[in-house]
Design a protein around this motif. Sequence first.
Motif, mmCIF file in Angstrom:
data_model
loop_
_atom_site.group_PDB
_atom_site.id
_atom_site.type_symbol
_atom_site.label_atom_id
_atom_site.label_comp_id
_atom_site.label_asym_id
_atom_site.label_seq_id
_atom_site.Cartn_x
_atom_site.Cartn_y
_atom_site.Cartn_z
ATOM 1 N N ILE A 334 0.835 -1.210 0.000
ATOM 2 C CA ILE A 334 0.000 0.000 0.000
ATOM 3 C C ILE A 334 0.863 1.250 0.000
ATOM 4 N N ARG A 335 1.939 1.240 0.765
ATOM 5 C CA ARG A 335 2.825 2.407 0.789
ATOM 6 C C ARG A 335 3.501 2.617 -0.558
ATOM 7 N N ALA A 336 3.927 1.543 -1.194
ATOM 8 C CA ALA A 336 4.564 1.665 -2.504
ATOM 9 C C ALA A 336 3.584 2.197 -3.549
ATOM 10 N N ARG A 337 2.325 1.745 -3.495
ATOM 11 C CA ARG A 337 1.321 2.258 -4.443
ATOM 12 C C ARG A 337 1.056 3.737 -4.204
ATOM 13 N N ALA A 338 1.034 4.147 -2.905
ATOM 14 C CA ALA A 338 0.800 5.570 -2.623
ATOM 15 C C ALA A 338 1.932 6.451 -3.138
ATOM 16 N N LEU A 339 3.171 5.999 -2.935
ATOM 17 C CA LEU A 339 4.310 6.767 -3.437
ATOM 18 C C LEU A 339 4.324 6.834 -4.955
ATOM 19 N N HIS A 341 1.713 6.761 -6.880
ATOM 20 C CA HIS A 341 0.618 7.625 -7.312
ATOM 21 C C HIS A 341 0.986 9.095 -7.147
ATOM 22 N N GLU A 342 1.738 9.424 -6.047
ATOM 23 C CA GLU A 342 2.125 10.813 -5.815
ATOM 24 C C GLU A 342 3.179 11.274 -6.816
ATOM 25 N N THR A 343 4.133 10.468 -7.159
ATOM 26 C CA THR A 343 5.214 10.859 -8.073
ATOM 27 C C THR A 343 4.848 10.644 -9.524
ATOM 28 N N GLY A 344 3.841 9.836 -9.776
ATOM 29 C CA GLY A 344 3.468 9.541 -11.151
ATOM 30 C C GLY A 344 4.393 8.575 -11.831
ATOM 31 N N ALA A 345 5.354 8.070 -11.112
ATOM 32 C CA ALA A 345 6.301 7.119 -11.683
ATOM 33 C C ALA A 345 5.771 5.707 -11.475
ATOM 34 N N PRO A 346 6.190 4.799 -12.319
ATOM 35 C CA PRO A 346 5.761 3.416 -12.125
ATOM 36 C C PRO A 346 6.291 2.890 -10.779
ATOM 37 N N MET A 347 5.505 1.985 -10.185
ATOM 38 C CA MET A 347 5.847 1.442 -8.868
ATOM 39 C C MET A 347 7.086 0.579 -8.975
ATOM 40 N N ASP A 348 8.039 0.898 -8.107
ATOM 41 C CA ASP A 348 9.284 0.141 -8.069
ATOM 42 C C ASP A 348 9.194 -0.899 -6.945
ATOM 43 N N ASP A 349 9.495 -2.118 -7.277
ATOM 44 C CA ASP A 349 9.419 -3.166 -6.264
ATOM 45 C C ASP A 349 10.377 -2.935 -5.118
ATOM 46 N N THR A 350 11.446 -2.160 -5.373
ATOM 47 C CA THR A 350 12.413 -1.940 -4.295
ATOM 48 C C THR A 350 11.875 -0.999 -3.232
#
Length: 600
Positions: A334-339, A341-350
Motif C-alpha cells: 500500500i505504501r509503494a502504491r501511494a508513493l 501515485h504521488e510521483t506519477g512514476a511506475p511502482m518500483d518493487d524496491t
Amino acid sequence: MSDDKQEEVNAVAPPHLNDEEDPHPQAAPAPAEGSEGGVSITILDDDEHDDNRKSAESGKKTTLKSARYQKTQSKLSADMDSSVLLPPPKVFGSLPNTTDSQGNANLLSAFHEKIDEDLLHRAVADAGRWAFGIMAAEVWIYNEESRPPRLFRPPSGGWIDPVFLVSQNTDALERLVDVDHPTYVAPRPQAPGEGLGGILWAEIAHTQSGLSVSRRDVASEKKIVWRDVRMLANDPDRPTNERIHLLADAGLGWAAGVPFDIRGIKGIVVYMSRSSADPKKLHEDENVDYLESSTDLIGAAYALRGPRRVCIIKRRKDAKEALKRAKIKVFAYIRARALAHETGAPMDDTLIGIPAKEEEPPQKLEEYKPPNKCLTTLNEIASGPIQGTKTWLCKFKGGHAQIEQRKPFPFALFTFVAAFITMLILSLINDAYINNTASRHLIMGPLGSLMTIAFVQQAAPAAQPRNILIGQFVSILIAIVLRSIPGFLVEFRTPLAVALAACSMALMGTTHAPGSSLAVVFSSSASVPDGQIQNMVASVAVGDIVVIIMATILNNMNSKRQYPIYWGYIPTYIQKMIEQRQIKENKDRDEDEDAKEKAL
C-alpha cells in the motif's frame, strides 16, 4: 441432526413420537419477496381450518402425553451420538483456561479442547453401545504425579446407555447423572482400593506387576473378571464409598475393569452391566475381545491429547508468524502504491520495503548421533530413588478415604448373640475333649478371631468357607514341613512359616488371617508336641466345621445377611467343562425344537 443420530433417537422414543403426525407446530415460512410490509397472508377455507384445528388438538394431547419423556430426554446429550455425557467431576477443577492474558476468548484452544472431549467420549460410547449387556462405562486415569497418586475420571470419560437412563427412573441414578440434583455425587479422585474404579484398579494392579505386562501375557483362564457391585459396596473390608452404593442402587449389578498402558498413560476402563445380564454372554470370547480392543482405543484417545496439544501450539505459532509477514507485505504494498501515485512514476518493487531476510551461512550437516543409552539409564537411576522417596513419604498422609461407619445397634446385638452361641458350643466341645483325653483339645485363639470375621465381616472373602478351610490347612502344612527340617531354629522357623503362609494364601486366593496364627502355633514344638500333630489338626478341622455350620445357620436368619457368599470348592477347569456341557445341551435342544417345528 444426522440420519444416524435421528434413527437412534427414534429407537428410544415412545411410539407416539415416531408417528407421521408431528406434535410440534413448525415455524412459519419466511415472507416472500415483494410482499407488502413483509407480511404474507394466506386464505384458508373451512375444511383447512378444521384440519388445522384437529391437528393442533392432536399435537397438544401428544405433547402432554410425552411431557415426562421430553423431560427425561432433555438430559441426554444432543451432540454425543445419542449417548449421555456424564457430568464433569467438580473437584477436578474446570477445563484448561480458554482465554488469553487480556481476557479475550481463545477460540482455537476451546476448539481443540472440544475435539479431545468428543474423541474420548465417542470412544467410550462406542465401546459401551456395541458390547453385550454394557449399560455404563467410565474411564479412570492413574495420575502418578499427584501427591499421593490418585485415579481421576476425565470430564468426558463417562457414558450411560440412553435406553437404560430412560427406563431406570430412580433417585440413585439421578444423583449420579444430574449435576443440578441437590445431593449430586461427583466422581471424585480415588485412591487405589477406594470406590469401584479404585477397587478394580487395585485388584488388576496386583496381578500384572505394576501394569508393565500386557493383558494378553497374563496367564488367566478368564481375561475379564466380573464383580458383583452390591457385594463390593457391602464389603466391610473395603473403604466406605457412597458412589458405589448409588451404582448398585441404580441397577448396575456387575462391573469389570480392563486396564491400559498407552505411551506411559495408565488407567482402567470400568464396564458396568445390569444385575440380570447373562454371565455366559458377558464372558463370550467375542465380547471380551471387543472390550479389550475398545479399551486400547480409549486409552489411545486419551493419550493423544498431549501430542495433539503440542502440535496445535506449534501450528498456532507458525500461523501467527505467517500472519505477521503477510501484514508487513500488505502495508508495504500500500505504501509503494501511494508513493507511485504521488510521483506519477511506475511502482518500483524496491520501494516496497520488505525487510530482506538475512542469509545465514550454510551449516555443515553433522552426522546423527544416537543418544547415549548408558547416560540416560544413569539419569533415570539417579532420579528414580528421589522421586520414589517423595511418593513414599506423601503416602504417609493417608488416602483421605472415609472412615468405617459404625454398625447399627441391631447388627451389633445380632453379632453378640451369634458369637456367644458359637463360642459357647466350641467351649463345650473343648471341655468334652479334655475330659475324654488330655492329649486333644481345640486351639481356641484362632477360633476367637474367627468369630469377628464370621459374624461381623460375613461378606468378606476371608470369611467364606473356602478361605477358612484352605487357608488354615495350607498354613498348617507349611508349618509342619518346616518343622520336619532338622536343626532349623524356631527363631527363624516361625517367621518363615508365617511369611510363606501369607504368600501362599495370597497366590491361591484364599486369604484368611487366622491361618497365619495357626502357622505360628504349629511351627513351635512347645505349642504342639511332636506326637500330637495329627490330633491337633483334627481339632482344627472340627472347630472350623462347627464355625462354618453355625455361621451358615445364624447369619441367614437375618434378612440383611447372606452367608456364604460363595463356596468355590469346584476347580475352575471342572466348572468350565460343566458350563460347556450345558451350552452344548441347550444347543442340541434348540436344534431338536427347530427340527420339530420344520417337520410340523
